[in-house]
Enzyme design. Structure first.
Site, PDB file in Angstrom:
ATOM      1  N   ASP A  55       0.831  -1.204   0.000  1.00 51.71           N
ATOM      2  CA  ASP A  55       0.000   0.000   0.000  1.00 51.71           C
ATOM      3  C   ASP A  55       0.869   1.259   0.000  1.00 51.71           C
ATOM      4  O   ASP A  55       0.531   2.269  -0.632  1.00 51.71           O
ATOM      5  CB  ASP A  55      -0.915   0.019   1.234  1.00 51.71           C
ATOM      6  CG  ASP A  55      -2.094  -0.929   1.082  1.00 51.71           C
ATOM      7  OD1 ASP A  55      -2.375  -1.354  -0.052  1.00 51.71           O
ATOM      8  OD2 ASP A  55      -2.731  -1.242   2.103  1.00 51.71           O
ATOM      9  N   SER A 109      -6.210   3.181  13.623  1.00 47.21           N
ATOM     10  CA  SER A 109      -5.396   2.823  14.792  1.00 47.21           C
ATOM     11  C   SER A 109      -5.697   3.705  15.998  1.00 47.21           C
ATOM     12  O   SER A 109      -5.361   3.353  17.111  1.00 47.21           O
ATOM     13  CB  SER A 109      -3.902   2.966  14.472  1.00 47.21           C
ATOM     14  OG  SER A 109      -3.569   2.185  13.380  1.00 47.21           O
TER      15      SER A 109
HETATM   16  P1  NAP Z   1       4.473   1.336   6.587  1.00 50.08           P
HETATM   17  O1  NAP Z   1       5.096   1.761   7.858  1.00 50.08           O
HETATM   18  O2  NAP Z   1       5.261   0.491   5.658  1.00 50.08           O
HETATM   19  O3  NAP Z   1       3.117   0.545   6.879  1.00 50.08           O
HETATM   20  C1  NAP Z   1       1.986   1.036   7.474  1.00 50.08           C
HETATM   21  C2  NAP Z   1       0.878   0.004   7.321  1.00 50.08           C
HETATM   22  O4  NAP Z   1      -0.312   0.681   6.901  1.00 50.08           O
HETATM   23  C3  NAP Z   1       1.134  -1.080   6.280  1.00 50.08           C
HETATM   24  O5  NAP Z   1       0.648  -2.306   6.751  1.00 50.08           O
HETATM   25  C4  NAP Z   1       0.345  -0.592   5.082  1.00 50.08           C
HETATM   26  O6  NAP Z   1      -0.053  -1.625   4.223  1.00 50.08           O
HETATM   27  C5  NAP Z   1      -0.842  -0.024   5.785  1.00 50.08           C
HETATM   28  N1  NAP Z   1      -1.648   0.911   5.028  1.00 50.08           N
HETATM   29  C6  NAP Z   1      -1.287   1.944   4.223  1.00 50.08           C
HETATM   30  N2  NAP Z   1      -2.376   2.553   3.724  1.00 50.08           N
HETATM   31  C7  NAP Z   1      -3.446   1.883   4.227  1.00 50.08           C
HETATM   32  C8  NAP Z   1      -4.850   2.015   4.099  1.00 50.08           C
HETATM   33  N3  NAP Z   1      -5.392   3.004   3.359  1.00 50.08           N
HETATM   34  N4  NAP Z   1      -5.652   1.175   4.784  1.00 50.08           N
HETATM   35  C9  NAP Z   1      -5.138   0.203   5.552  1.00 50.08           C
HETATM   36  N5  NAP Z   1      -3.828   0.000   5.712  1.00 50.08           N
HETATM   37  C10 NAP Z   1      -2.993   0.845   5.061  1.00 50.08           C
HETATM   38  O7  NAP Z   1       3.992   2.643   5.812  1.00 50.08           O
HETATM   39  P2  NAP Z   1       3.249   2.758   4.437  1.00 50.08           P
HETATM   40  O8  NAP Z   1       2.936   1.400   3.907  1.00 50.08           O
HETATM   41  O9  NAP Z   1       4.015   3.694   3.603  1.00 50.08           O
HETATM   42  O10 NAP Z   1       1.872   3.440   4.858  1.00 50.08           O
HETATM   43  C11 NAP Z   1       1.797   4.767   5.236  1.00 50.08           C
HETATM   44  C12 NAP Z   1       0.600   4.911   6.108  1.00 50.08           C
HETATM   45  O11 NAP Z   1       0.885   4.367   7.389  1.00 50.08           O
HETATM   46  C13 NAP Z   1       0.219   6.343   6.395  1.00 50.08           C
HETATM   47  O12 NAP Z   1      -0.492   6.912   5.338  1.00 50.08           O
HETATM   48  C14 NAP Z   1      -0.588   6.162   7.652  1.00 50.08           C
HETATM   49  O13 NAP Z   1      -1.946   5.975   7.346  1.00 50.08           O
HETATM   50  C15 NAP Z   1      -0.080   4.872   8.257  1.00 50.08           C
HETATM   51  N6  NAP Z   1       0.442   5.098   9.600  1.00 50.08           N
HETATM   52  C16 NAP Z   1      -0.136   4.393  10.583  1.00 50.08           C
HETATM   53  C17 NAP Z   1       0.241   4.594  11.890  1.00 50.08           C
HETATM   54  C18 NAP Z   1      -0.468   3.808  12.954  1.00 50.08           C
HETATM   55  O14 NAP Z   1      -1.351   3.030  12.602  1.00 50.08           O
HETATM   56  N7  NAP Z   1      -0.147   3.998  14.220  1.00 50.08           N
HETATM   57  C19 NAP Z   1       1.234   5.500  12.218  1.00 50.08           C
HETATM   58  C20 NAP Z   1       1.818   6.223  11.174  1.00 50.08           C
HETATM   59  C21 NAP Z   1       1.410   6.019   9.848  1.00 50.08           C
HETATM   60  P3  NAP Z   1       0.999  -2.459   3.328  1.00 50.08           P
HETATM   61  O15 NAP Z   1       1.573  -3.455   4.278  1.00 50.08           O
HETATM   62  O16 NAP Z   1       0.168  -3.056   2.256  1.00 50.08           O
HETATM   63  O17 NAP Z   1       2.018  -1.506   2.796  1.00 50.08           O
END
Ligand code: NAP
Length: 266
Positions: free
Chosen positions: A51, A168
């Site tokens: 993603d 989250s």
């Molecule tokens: P990452 O650190 O590699 O992974 C973050 C996780 O979020 C991965 O499992 C990714 O899926 C998943 N993800 C991304 N977009 C999603 C969506 N629309 N719905 C459900 N899951 C999603 O970072 P990244 O893959 O570049 O993703 C960036 C995203 O991480 C940011 O946009 C933000 O939404 C999220 N994030 C979450 C937290 C938290 O939950 N505490 C904190 C900071 C950022 P894949 O494994 O398929 O890549």
């Protein structure tokens, strides 16, 4: 998809990835697609990774409204933006040979910082204190002063971003057929002096959210556009609204938003 023939592949360029993607390049060429080196010449953009790679592909190609985006995952499981698994070429062939491909449209948001920098987000805009201290923001819905927030920060998520960072921190999962933006707090301090709603709230696409960072010394928060940090060091005001542009992805039999939510979380 007879009218779309120019494909741009977006993926990391390391050696192991090159081996994985070569069969996909061959497949595309075998089915009469032109592989373009410049994304500006493309009308199909395919990300290969997860993603995060899909989010980067959309950002690096400029949130093109005239392109169809598709995500191929290199992991075993499909995800929110990746509807194809790298080894499942039969599903890809079925999609590319479909004469009348249908599309799903994902809302995005427009963000303007200090009336100077503007950008779009597909998942969310996030703002967080960069130090171990809460910071203060006045929150406006259109011209209404809604609340004064003190805490770690806020997330303003799109419907498809509602399953990411927003989820989250207990935000609701929102159907992308509802064009709206969701505002979710990160650890608000609630006292008699500072009071916030405490729950997420969802704004219609006609509203504008404004965040005014109180200039009290802790006014250098970290801001994120999806998975990329903004290089801006200091901020006073941020305007956020639903964008007119949407991201188009391929509509398949098994990839409605709620099927994706189920396959990812349940
Ligand atoms: P990452 O650190 O590699 O992974 C973050 C996780 O979020 C991965 O499992 C990714 O899926 C998943 N993800 C991304 N977009 C999603 C969506 N629309 N719905 C459900 N899951 C999603 O970072 P990244 O893959 O570049 O993703 C960036 C995203 O991480 C940011 O946009 C933000 O939404 C999220 N994030 C979450 C937290 C938290 O939950 N505490 C904190 C900071 C950022 P894949 O494994 O398929 O890549």
């Amino acid at each position: 998809m007879p009218e779309r023939r120019n494909v741009y592949f977006y993926h990391p360029m390391d050696t192991s990835m090159k081996e994985k993607v070569e069969p996909l390049y061959d497949l595309a060429q075998r089915y009469g697609f032109n592989i373009v080196k410049d994304y500006k010449d493309a009308n199909i953009v395919i990300s290969i990774g997860g993603d995060g790679t899909f989010l980067q592909a959309v950002r690096k190609t400029g949130f093109r409204e005239d392109c169809l985006y598709a995500g191929i995952t290199t992991s075993r499981k499909l995800s929110m933006y990746c509807d194809f698994q790298i080894d499942d070429t039969s599903k890809m062939i079925e999609a590319i040979t479909n004469e009348q491909i249908e599309v799903r449209r994902y809302p995005t948001i427009d963000v303007t910082v200090d009336n100077q920098f503007s950008f779009k987000c597909l998942n969310e805009f996030s703002i967080r204190s960069a130090i171990i201290r809460p910071f203060v923001m006045d929150v406006f819905i259109d011209t209404l002063h809604f609340e004064t927030f003190r805490g770690d920060g806020m997330i303003v998520a799109t419907p498809t971003g509602s399953t990411a960072y927003n989820k989250s921190v207990n935000g609701a999962v929102v159907d992308p057929m509802l064009p709206c933006l969701q505002v979710t707090e990160l650890a608000s301090v609630n006292t008699n002096q500072y009071r916030t709603l405490g729950s997420s709230f969802i704004l219609s696409g006609d509203r504008q959210l404004t965040l005014k960072v109180v200039q009290d010394g802790n006014d250098h928060p970290t801001m994120g556009m999806d998975n990329e940090a903004l290089s801006v060091q200091h901020v006073e005001s941020i305007h956020i609204k639903l964008s007119d542009s949407k991201i188009k992805t391929v509509k398949l039999k098994d990839n409605s938003f709620w099927e994706k939510v189920k396959r990812t979380y349940l």
